[in-house]
Design a protein around this motif. Structure first.
Motif, PDB file in Angstrom:
ATOM      1  N   SER A 184       8.680   9.950 -11.513  1.00  0.00           N
ATOM      2  CA  SER A 184       8.579   8.498 -11.319  1.00  0.00           C
ATOM      3  C   SER A 184       8.719   8.226  -9.824  1.00  0.00           C
ATOM      4  O   SER A 184       9.184   9.093  -9.062  1.00  0.00           O
ATOM      5  CB  SER A 184       9.705   7.783 -12.082  1.00  0.00           C
ATOM      6  OG  SER A 184      10.944   7.997 -11.419  1.00  0.00           O
ATOM      7  N   GLY A 185       8.352   7.037  -9.406  1.00  0.00           N
ATOM      8  CA  GLY A 185       8.491   6.677  -7.999  1.00  0.00           C
ATOM      9  C   GLY A 185       9.931   6.757  -7.530  1.00  0.00           C
ATOM     10  O   GLY A 185      10.212   7.253  -6.434  1.00  0.00           O
TER      11      GLY A 185
ATOM     12  N   LEU B  48      15.423  15.292 -12.163  1.00  0.00           N
ATOM     13  CA  LEU B  48      15.044  16.187 -11.063  1.00  0.00           C
ATOM     14  C   LEU B  48      15.542  17.608 -11.317  1.00  0.00           C
ATOM     15  O   LEU B  48      14.872  18.585 -10.972  1.00  0.00           O
ATOM     16  CB  LEU B  48      15.585  15.667  -9.727  1.00  0.00           C
ATOM     17  CG  LEU B  48      14.950  14.383  -9.200  1.00  0.00           C
ATOM     18  CD1 LEU B  48      15.677  13.901  -7.941  1.00  0.00           C
ATOM     19  CD2 LEU B  48      13.462  14.592  -8.924  1.00  0.00           C
ATOM     20  N   GLU B  49      16.696  17.717 -11.959  1.00  0.00           N
ATOM     21  CA  GLU B  49      17.238  19.037 -12.294  1.00  0.00           C
ATOM     22  C   GLU B  49      16.378  19.696 -13.373  1.00  0.00           C
ATOM     23  O   GLU B  49      16.042  20.884 -13.271  1.00  0.00           O
ATOM     24  CB  GLU B  49      18.693  18.894 -12.757  1.00  0.00           C
ATOM     25  CG  GLU B  49      19.452  20.204 -12.788  1.00  0.00           C
ATOM     26  CD  GLU B  49      20.941  19.989 -13.017  1.00  0.00           C
ATOM     27  OE1 GLU B  49      21.723  20.719 -12.387  1.00  0.00           O
ATOM     28  OE2 GLU B  49      21.321  19.105 -13.822  1.00  0.00           O
ATOM     29  N   ARG B  50      15.984  18.943 -14.391  1.00  0.00           N
ATOM     30  CA  ARG B  50      15.105  19.489 -15.442  1.00  0.00           C
ATOM     31  C   ARG B  50      13.768  19.943 -14.874  1.00  0.00           C
ATOM     32  O   ARG B  50      13.194  20.934 -15.328  1.00  0.00           O
ATOM     33  CB  ARG B  50      14.872  18.449 -16.540  1.00  0.00           C
ATOM     34  CG  ARG B  50      15.982  18.399 -17.575  1.00  0.00           C
ATOM     35  CD  ARG B  50      15.573  17.635 -18.824  1.00  0.00           C
ATOM     36  NE  ARG B  50      15.136  16.276 -18.580  1.00  0.00           N
ATOM     37  CZ  ARG B  50      15.935  15.208 -18.507  1.00  0.00           C
ATOM     38  NH1 ARG B  50      17.231  15.356 -18.684  1.00  0.00           N
ATOM     39  NH2 ARG B  50      15.442  14.008 -18.290  1.00  0.00           N
TER      40      ARG B  50
ATOM     41  N   LEU C 256       0.827  -1.206   0.000  1.00  0.00           N
ATOM     42  CA  LEU C 256       0.000   0.000   0.000  1.00  0.00           C
ATOM     43  C   LEU C 256       0.865   1.261   0.000  1.00  0.00           C
ATOM     44  O   LEU C 256       0.572   2.228  -0.716  1.00  0.00           O
ATOM     45  CB  LEU C 256      -0.927  -0.010   1.221  1.00  0.00           C
ATOM     46  CG  LEU C 256      -1.958   1.103   1.308  1.00  0.00           C
ATOM     47  CD1 LEU C 256      -2.903   1.076   0.104  1.00  0.00           C
ATOM     48  CD2 LEU C 256      -2.744   0.970   2.605  1.00  0.00           C
ATOM     49  N   THR C 257       1.949   1.236   0.752  1.00  0.00           N
ATOM     50  CA  THR C 257       2.855   2.384   0.812  1.00  0.00           C
ATOM     51  C   THR C 257       3.508   2.642  -0.545  1.00  0.00           C
ATOM     52  O   THR C 257       3.589   3.788  -0.997  1.00  0.00           O
ATOM     53  CB  THR C 257       3.929   2.167   1.899  1.00  0.00           C
ATOM     54  OG1 THR C 257       3.274   2.003   3.156  1.00  0.00           O
ATOM     55  CG2 THR C 257       4.894   3.335   1.975  1.00  0.00           C
ATOM     56  N   VAL C 258       3.957   1.584  -1.197  1.00  0.00           N
ATOM     57  CA  VAL C 258       4.554   1.737  -2.530  1.00  0.00           C
ATOM     58  C   VAL C 258       3.530   2.313  -3.503  1.00  0.00           C
ATOM     59  O   VAL C 258       3.833   3.236  -4.279  1.00  0.00           O
ATOM     60  CB  VAL C 258       5.121   0.390  -3.041  1.00  0.00           C
ATOM     61  CG1 VAL C 258       5.471   0.471  -4.518  1.00  0.00           C
ATOM     62  CG2 VAL C 258       6.336  -0.017  -2.225  1.00  0.00           C
ATOM     63  N   MET C 259       2.319   1.791  -3.474  1.00  0.00           N
ATOM     64  CA  MET C 259       1.272   2.286  -4.379  1.00  0.00           C
ATOM     65  C   MET C 259       0.938   3.751  -4.070  1.00  0.00           C
ATOM     66  O   MET C 259       0.748   4.555  -4.985  1.00  0.00           O
ATOM     67  CB  MET C 259       0.016   1.414  -4.276  1.00  0.00           C
ATOM     68  CG  MET C 259       0.255  -0.053  -4.636  1.00  0.00           C
ATOM     69  SD  MET C 259       1.103  -0.308  -6.212  1.00  0.00           S
ATOM     70  CE  MET C 259      -0.152   0.223  -7.344  1.00  0.00           C
ATOM     71  N   PHE C 260       0.871   4.095  -2.802  1.00  0.00           N
ATOM     72  CA  PHE C 260       0.595   5.483  -2.407  1.00  0.00           C
ATOM     73  C   PHE C 260       1.683   6.412  -2.931  1.00  0.00           C
ATOM     74  O   PHE C 260       1.401   7.451  -3.533  1.00  0.00           O
ATOM     75  CB  PHE C 260       0.476   5.594  -0.878  1.00  0.00           C
ATOM     76  CG  PHE C 260       0.393   7.014  -0.395  1.00  0.00           C
ATOM     77  CD1 PHE C 260      -0.779   7.747  -0.544  1.00  0.00           C
ATOM     78  CD2 PHE C 260       1.483   7.618   0.207  1.00  0.00           C
ATOM     79  CE1 PHE C 260      -0.857   9.065  -0.114  1.00  0.00           C
ATOM     80  CE2 PHE C 260       1.411   8.937   0.644  1.00  0.00           C
ATOM     81  CZ  PHE C 260       0.233   9.656   0.484  1.00  0.00           C
ATOM     82  N   HIS C 261       2.942   6.035  -2.717  1.00  0.00           N
ATOM     83  CA  HIS C 261       4.038   6.902  -3.168  1.00  0.00           C
ATOM     84  C   HIS C 261       4.135   6.951  -4.689  1.00  0.00           C
ATOM     85  O   HIS C 261       4.554   7.965  -5.246  1.00  0.00           O
ATOM     86  CB  HIS C 261       5.350   6.500  -2.513  1.00  0.00           C
ATOM     87  CG  HIS C 261       5.443   6.989  -1.100  1.00  0.00           C
ATOM     88  ND1 HIS C 261       5.685   8.302  -0.784  1.00  0.00           N
ATOM     89  CD2 HIS C 261       5.255   6.340   0.067  1.00  0.00           C
ATOM     90  CE1 HIS C 261       5.665   8.445   0.530  1.00  0.00           C
ATOM     91  NE2 HIS C 261       5.405   7.273   1.072  1.00  0.00           N
ATOM     92  N   SER C 262       3.729   5.899  -5.368  1.00  0.00           N
ATOM     93  CA  SER C 262       3.673   5.944  -6.835  1.00  0.00           C
ATOM     94  C   SER C 262       2.620   6.963  -7.278  1.00  0.00           C
ATOM     95  O   SER C 262       2.848   7.727  -8.220  1.00  0.00           O
ATOM     96  CB  SER C 262       3.328   4.564  -7.399  1.00  0.00           C
ATOM     97  OG  SER C 262       4.368   3.662  -7.152  1.00  0.00           O
TER      98      SER C 262
END
Length: 164
Positions: free
Chosen positions: A45-46, A85-87, A30-36
């Motif tokens: 992206s995650g 992340l820089e872009r 559930l945590t992985v899906m939430f953060h995705s």
């Protein structure tokens, strides 16, 4: 150790271990899906989202190598993450003032408050969950969570060949 309280080690019964393991696995999924979902809302992206979190939580700018070590990603993969992340304007590369040969990654232009509403679901759930326990139980819950994190972090670091 002077002043330390000795913890009695108790063998955990197999059925308890299995039940808690199953709940932990469900919570992890559930945590992985939430953060995705959060990452998607942020246009990331995650992996990029969690690497941004590592940089944002660090008490200083990090090298790409440090991000690779903390994330378990290869340095090549981290280079791609930093580029993205820089872009997006969330981080920037800067020269290390103590060693001009090193490049550091620091947060820039990333406003966490802009995304706070995405985490209100998790914070509200945590609030409602903790309200089901007494204030005397909160330190035990916190100790469990901290101990689990530290133990898993150490084991994962060893398995990945990282220092910690």
């Amino acid at each position: 150790m002077a002043g330390s309280v000795e913890q009695q080690v108790t063998k955990v019964p197999e059925d308890v271990l299995r039940r808690i393991s199953d709940l932990s696995r469900q919570t992890s999924t559930l945590t992985v899906m939430f953060h995705s979902w959060v990452a998607e809302q942020m246009g990331l992206s995650g992996t990029d989202h969690k690497c941004l979190d590592l940089v944002a939580r660090a008490d200083r700018p990090l090298t790409a190598g440090q991000i690779a070590e903390l994330s378990g990603l290869s340095t090549g993969a981290v280079t791609g993450v930093i580029d993205r992340l820089e872009r997006a304007g969330h981080v920037r590369r800067v020269r290390d003032p103590h060693d001009r040969r090193k490049v550091l990654v620091e947060v820039s232009g990333f406003d966490e408050s802009k995304y706070a509403h995405l985490f209100s679901i998790a914070m509200d759930s945590l609030q409602r969950t903790l309200e089901q326990f007494s204030p005397d139980e909160w330190p035990v819950i916190e100790r469990y969570a901290r101990t689990l994190f530290e133990t898993m972090n150490g084991e994962f670091a060893k398995a990945a060949g990282r220092r910690d």
